[in-house]
Design an enzyme around this catalytic site. Structure first.
Site, PDB file in Angstrom:
ATOM      1  N   HIS A  82      37.859 155.895  21.309  1.00  0.00           N
ATOM      2  CA  HIS A  82      38.867 156.683  20.749  1.00  0.00           C
ATOM      3  C   HIS A  82      38.728 156.773  19.337  1.00  0.00           C
ATOM      4  O   HIS A  82      38.158 156.031  18.398  1.00  0.00           O
ATOM      5  CB  HIS A  82      40.371 156.153  20.859  1.00  0.00           C
ATOM      6  CG  HIS A  82      40.229 154.671  20.512  1.00  0.00           C
ATOM      7  ND1 HIS A  82      40.622 154.485  19.160  1.00  0.00           N
ATOM      8  CD2 HIS A  82      40.056 153.662  21.244  1.00  0.00           C
ATOM      9  CE1 HIS A  82      40.651 153.255  18.800  1.00  0.00           C
ATOM     10  NE2 HIS A  82      40.466 152.432  19.812  1.00  0.00           N
ATOM     11  N   ASP A  83      39.095 158.297  18.698  1.00  0.00           N
ATOM     12  CA  ASP A  83      39.129 158.497  17.369  1.00  0.00           C
ATOM     13  C   ASP A  83      37.700 158.724  16.638  1.00  0.00           C
ATOM     14  O   ASP A  83      37.669 158.374  15.344  1.00  0.00           O
ATOM     15  CB  ASP A  83      40.137 157.640  16.486  1.00  0.00           C
ATOM     16  CG  ASP A  83      41.352 157.361  17.216  1.00  0.00           C
ATOM     17  OD1 ASP A  83      42.042 158.599  17.063  1.00  0.00           O
ATOM     18  OD2 ASP A  83      41.724 156.485  17.722  1.00  0.00           O
ATOM     19  N   GLY A 100      35.888 152.163  18.590  1.00  0.00           N
ATOM     20  CA  GLY A 100      36.981 153.028  17.900  1.00  0.00           C
ATOM     21  C   GLY A 100      37.061 153.508  16.342  1.00  0.00           C
ATOM     22  O   GLY A 100      36.557 152.589  15.761  1.00  0.00           O
TER      23      GLY A 100
END
Length: 229
Positions: A82-83, A100
């Site tokens: 994520h991200d 992440g």
């Protein structure tokens, strides 16, 4: 082209010419304990290849979107958490893992079963060797092996990317100042700026080093130093 058995979850934006192979999962929920099913997403550019069982997770509310550029090659079983932000023309070999909130700049190469710790940055044309890991930022043009061990300059990668001999030689000199002279990082950066700052590749390296909140790793052996590729 979406191959049989690929899974696409929204919100997900795919550009042109992407190939998603069987078992790949793009845009699924992040593996984050505080994620509460907010409408975060993944944005992907053009002409990327996602081989079998690649996973790319969407963002959290901290940045909302996971972004991938164009002309990247994600080999089987690699993972973008994520991200993350991935540039252009990166290669992640089989089983490469990116935690992440990481940033991979253009032309990064992550070898098989390597790992990048969350919140790390990996500079342009940097290379992480097979079964290796980094918990700190990996500067442009640098090769790391094992866990957090800097071993040399990615000379072959620089040549393939079209950098000329003077720039490559300047980066080699910069490597010696950064990793062989025993200087504090701030002093090494100041010296590089004085002596080699006019060379574009070294200027890029300096700019990266000025924004390394996680710090960078050191060398532990002269094996392969300066000539590694």
């Amino acid at each position: 082209m979406i191959r049989p058995g690929a899974i696409l979850c929204g919100p997900l934006t795919l550009g042109r010419g992407n190939v998603v192979h069987s078992g790949a999962v793009l845009g699924e929920r992040p593996q984050h304990l505080k994620y509460s099913d907010e409408p975060t997403g993944v944005e992907i550019g053009d002409h990327n290849v996602f081989r079998e069982h690649v996973t790319v997770h969407r963002g959290t509310t901290q940045s909302w979107v996971t972004r991938i550029g164009s002309h990247n090659f994600f080999m089987a079983g690699s993972h973008i958490a994520h991200d993350c932000r991935v540039g252009d023309r990166c290669i992640l070999a089989n089983g490469a893992l990116v935690g992440g909130h990481c940033v991979l700049e253009d032309n990064v190469y992550l070898s098989g079963n390597s790992a990048v710790h969350q919140f790390c940055r990996v500079g342009r044309l940097a290379l992480l060797s097979g079964c290796s890991a980094t918990t700190k930022d990996l500067p442009p043009f640098i090769i790391q092996q094992d866990v957090n061990v800097v071993v040399g300059v990615n000379v072959i990668g620089m040549r393939r990317a079209g950098l000329d001999a003077p720039q490559i030689n300047a980066v080699r000199q910069a490597f010696r100042v950064l990793f062989r002279e025993g200087l504090p990082l701030s002093d090494a950066v100041a010296r590089l700026e004085r002596e080699l700052g006019a060379v574009p590749a070294v200027a890029e390296l300096i700019a990266f080093l000025r924004n390394c909140p996680r710090g960078i790793n050191s060398t532990r052996s002269r094996l392969g130093a300066d000539e590694a590729a």
